[in-house]
Design a protein around this motif. Sequence first.
Motif, PDB file in Angstrom:
ATOM      1  N   GLU A  30       0.859  -1.181   0.000  1.00  0.00           N
ATOM      2  CA  GLU A  30       0.000   0.000   0.000  1.00  0.00           C
ATOM      3  C   GLU A  30       0.894   1.229   0.000  1.00  0.00           C
ATOM      4  O   GLU A  30       1.822   1.333   0.794  1.00  0.00           O
ATOM      5  CB  GLU A  30      -0.876   0.002   1.251  1.00  0.00           C
ATOM      6  CG  GLU A  30      -1.803   1.180   1.358  1.00  0.00           C
ATOM      7  CD  GLU A  30      -2.689   1.106   2.589  1.00  0.00           C
ATOM      8  OE1 GLU A  30      -2.757   2.137   3.311  1.00  0.00           O
ATOM      9  OE2 GLU A  30      -3.284   0.056   2.854  1.00  0.00           O
ATOM     10  N   VAL A  31       0.619   2.154  -0.919  1.00  0.00           N
ATOM     11  CA  VAL A  31       1.379   3.397  -1.014  1.00  0.00           C
ATOM     12  C   VAL A  31       0.423   4.544  -0.701  1.00  0.00           C
ATOM     13  O   VAL A  31      -0.640   4.641  -1.310  1.00  0.00           O
ATOM     14  CB  VAL A  31       1.989   3.573  -2.425  1.00  0.00           C
ATOM     15  CG1 VAL A  31       2.760   4.876  -2.516  1.00  0.00           C
ATOM     16  CG2 VAL A  31       2.885   2.390  -2.777  1.00  0.00           C
ATOM     17  N   GLN A  32       0.781   5.401   0.266  1.00  0.00           N
ATOM     18  CA  GLN A  32      -0.058   6.529   0.661  1.00  0.00           C
ATOM     19  C   GLN A  32       0.663   7.831   0.360  1.00  0.00           C
ATOM     20  O   GLN A  32       1.880   7.930   0.535  1.00  0.00           O
ATOM     21  CB  GLN A  32      -0.380   6.482   2.154  1.00  0.00           C
ATOM     22  CG  GLN A  32      -1.216   5.314   2.572  1.00  0.00           C
ATOM     23  CD  GLN A  32      -1.469   5.293   4.066  1.00  0.00           C
ATOM     24  OE1 GLN A  32      -0.900   6.063   4.826  1.00  0.00           O
ATOM     25  NE2 GLN A  32      -2.331   4.392   4.492  1.00  0.00           N
ATOM     26  N   ALA A  33      -0.115   8.839  -0.081  1.00  0.00           N
ATOM     27  CA  ALA A  33       0.459  10.145  -0.395  1.00  0.00           C
ATOM     28  C   ALA A  33      -0.562  11.231  -0.085  1.00  0.00           C
ATOM     29  O   ALA A  33      -1.743  11.084  -0.398  1.00  0.00           O
ATOM     30  CB  ALA A  33       0.850  10.207  -1.862  1.00  0.00           C
ATOM     31  N   ILE A  34      -0.104  12.316   0.554  1.00  0.00           N
ATOM     32  CA  ILE A  34      -0.958  13.461   0.860  1.00  0.00           C
ATOM     33  C   ILE A  34      -0.422  14.662   0.088  1.00  0.00           C
ATOM     34  O   ILE A  34       0.730  15.045   0.247  1.00  0.00           O
ATOM     35  CB  ILE A  34      -0.968  13.768   2.370  1.00  0.00           C
ATOM     36  CG1 ILE A  34      -1.517  12.586   3.156  1.00  0.00           C
ATOM     37  CG2 ILE A  34      -1.778  15.031   2.657  1.00  0.00           C
ATOM     38  CD1 ILE A  34      -1.434  12.750   4.672  1.00  0.00           C
ATOM     39  N   GLY A  35      -1.266  15.246  -0.753  1.00  0.00           N
ATOM     40  CA  GLY A  35      -0.888  16.434  -1.513  1.00  0.00           C
ATOM     41  C   GLY A  35      -0.447  16.100  -2.918  1.00  0.00           C
ATOM     42  O   GLY A  35      -0.009  14.985  -3.207  1.00  0.00           O
ATOM     43  N   PRO A  36      -0.549  17.088  -3.805  1.00  0.00           N
ATOM     44  CA  PRO A  36      -0.244  16.844  -5.225  1.00  0.00           C
ATOM     45  C   PRO A  36       1.209  16.463  -5.486  1.00  0.00           C
ATOM     46  O   PRO A  36       1.470  15.610  -6.343  1.00  0.00           O
ATOM     47  CB  PRO A  36      -0.607  18.163  -5.912  1.00  0.00           C
ATOM     48  CG  PRO A  36      -0.730  19.177  -4.832  1.00  0.00           C
ATOM     49  CD  PRO A  36      -1.044  18.440  -3.568  1.00  0.00           C
ATOM     50  N   ALA A  37       2.148  17.054  -4.792  1.00  0.00           N
ATOM     51  CA  ALA A  37       3.563  16.720  -5.024  1.00  0.00           C
ATOM     52  C   ALA A  37       3.842  15.279  -4.600  1.00  0.00           C
ATOM     53  O   ALA A  37       4.556  14.541  -5.298  1.00  0.00           O
ATOM     54  CB  ALA A  37       4.478  17.684  -4.276  1.00  0.00           C
ATOM     55  N   ALA A  38       3.270  14.865  -3.481  1.00  0.00           N
ATOM     56  CA  ALA A  38       3.471  13.496  -2.996  1.00  0.00           C
ATOM     57  C   ALA A  38       2.809  12.483  -3.923  1.00  0.00           C
ATOM     58  O   ALA A  38       3.377  11.420  -4.208  1.00  0.00           O
ATOM     59  CB  ALA A  38       2.937  13.364  -1.580  1.00  0.00           C
ATOM     60  N   VAL A  39       1.610  12.799  -4.410  1.00  0.00           N
ATOM     61  CA  VAL A  39       0.922  11.899  -5.343  1.00  0.00           C
ATOM     62  C   VAL A  39       1.746  11.770  -6.624  1.00  0.00           C
ATOM     63  O   VAL A  39       1.902  10.670  -7.165  1.00  0.00           O
ATOM     64  CB  VAL A  39      -0.512  12.397  -5.633  1.00  0.00           C
ATOM     65  CG1 VAL A  39      -1.139  11.622  -6.775  1.00  0.00           C
ATOM     66  CG2 VAL A  39      -1.369  12.287  -4.384  1.00  0.00           C
ATOM     67  N   ASN A  40       2.303  12.862  -7.099  1.00  0.00           N
ATOM     68  CA  ASN A  40       3.157  12.833  -8.291  1.00  0.00           C
ATOM     69  C   ASN A  40       4.353  11.900  -8.076  1.00  0.00           C
ATOM     70  O   ASN A  40       4.660  11.069  -8.941  1.00  0.00           O
ATOM     71  CB  ASN A  40       3.629  14.249  -8.615  1.00  0.00           C
ATOM     72  CG  ASN A  40       4.475  14.303  -9.863  1.00  0.00           C
ATOM     73  OD1 ASN A  40       4.082  13.799 -10.905  1.00  0.00           O
ATOM     74  ND2 ASN A  40       5.639  14.933  -9.763  1.00  0.00           N
ATOM     75  N   GLN A  41       5.025  12.030  -6.935  1.00  0.00           N
ATOM     76  CA  GLN A  41       6.186  11.183  -6.650  1.00  0.00           C
ATOM     77  C   GLN A  41       5.773   9.714  -6.531  1.00  0.00           C
ATOM     78  O   GLN A  41       6.496   8.829  -6.981  1.00  0.00           O
ATOM     79  CB  GLN A  41       6.897  11.643  -5.376  1.00  0.00           C
ATOM     80  CG  GLN A  41       7.464  13.052  -5.448  1.00  0.00           C
ATOM     81  CD  GLN A  41       8.441  13.254  -6.576  1.00  0.00           C
ATOM     82  OE1 GLN A  41       8.047  13.493  -7.713  1.00  0.00           O
ATOM     83  NE2 GLN A  41       9.713  13.163  -6.270  1.00  0.00           N
ATOM     84  N   ALA A  42       4.617   9.459  -5.928  1.00  0.00           N
ATOM     85  CA  ALA A  42       4.140   8.081  -5.765  1.00  0.00           C
ATOM     86  C   ALA A  42       3.856   7.437  -7.114  1.00  0.00           C
ATOM     87  O   ALA A  42       4.244   6.292  -7.364  1.00  0.00           O
ATOM     88  CB  ALA A  42       2.889   8.053  -4.885  1.00  0.00           C
ATOM     89  N   ILE A  43       3.187   8.167  -8.007  1.00  0.00           N
ATOM     90  CA  ILE A  43       2.870   7.625  -9.329  1.00  0.00           C
ATOM     91  C   ILE A  43       4.142   7.373 -10.132  1.00  0.00           C
ATOM     92  O   ILE A  43       4.280   6.342 -10.803  1.00  0.00           O
ATOM     93  CB  ILE A  43       1.925   8.582 -10.085  1.00  0.00           C
ATOM     94  CG1 ILE A  43       0.563   8.614  -9.410  1.00  0.00           C
ATOM     95  CG2 ILE A  43       1.795   8.194 -11.556  1.00  0.00           C
ATOM     96  CD1 ILE A  43      -0.162   7.285  -9.405  1.00  0.00           C
ATOM     97  N   LYS A  44       5.099   8.297 -10.053  1.00  0.00           N
ATOM     98  CA  LYS A  44       6.376   8.082 -10.739  1.00  0.00           C
ATOM     99  C   LYS A  44       7.063   6.822 -10.202  1.00  0.00           C
ATOM    100  O   LYS A  44       7.592   6.016 -10.981  1.00  0.00           O
ATOM    101  CB  LYS A  44       7.303   9.292 -10.549  1.00  0.00           C
ATOM    102  CG  LYS A  44       6.963  10.463 -11.416  1.00  0.00           C
ATOM    103  CD  LYS A  44       8.123  11.440 -11.463  1.00  0.00           C
ATOM    104  CE  LYS A  44       7.868  12.618 -10.582  1.00  0.00           C
ATOM    105  NZ  LYS A  44       8.929  13.630 -10.625  1.00  0.00           N
ATOM    106  N   ALA A  45       7.045   6.660  -8.885  1.00  0.00           N
ATOM    107  CA  ALA A  45       7.695   5.497  -8.270  1.00  0.00           C
ATOM    108  C   ALA A  45       7.036   4.194  -8.715  1.00  0.00           C
ATOM    109  O   ALA A  45       7.728   3.211  -9.004  1.00  0.00           O
ATOM    110  CB  ALA A  45       7.652   5.618  -6.748  1.00  0.00           C
ATOM    111  N   ILE A  46       5.719   4.165  -8.794  1.00  0.00           N
ATOM    112  CA  ILE A  46       5.018   2.953  -9.218  1.00  0.00           C
ATOM    113  C   ILE A  46       5.361   2.625 -10.672  1.00  0.00           C
ATOM    114  O   ILE A  46       5.593   1.465 -11.021  1.00  0.00           O
ATOM    115  CB  ILE A  46       3.503   3.106  -8.986  1.00  0.00           C
ATOM    116  CG1 ILE A  46       3.213   3.123  -7.475  1.00  0.00           C
ATOM    117  CG2 ILE A  46       2.730   1.989  -9.671  1.00  0.00           C
ATOM    118  CD1 ILE A  46       1.801   3.548  -7.113  1.00  0.00           C
TER     119      ILE A  46
END
Length: 91
Positions: A30-46
């Motif tokens: 499970e990957v969690q992210a709060i905020g647009p910058a964190a969501v961007n980093q999470a999607i790049k990582a996936i």
Amino acid sequence: METLRVSGNSRPNAVAGAVAALLRSQGQVEVQAIGPAAVNQAIKAIAIARGYLHDDNLDLTVQPSFVKLDVASEERTAMKFLVYGYSTQQP
């Protein structure tokens, strides 16, 4: 299921390595992210993790959703990505 929290300052390659390792060993993360910058980093990582898994004949699927988290006694809305690994090898 292991939970990884990603921030806007997280390095996508490092998170991708953790995602790939957990998918190899546990098959899900499970990957969690709060905020647009964190969501961007999470999607790049996936996306990067998918490349890391290719040589192991593994691929992944992602199920995104919203979740409420308590952060410093404050309720925040986060994006939650359930990531599942599966074999691409033909029997």
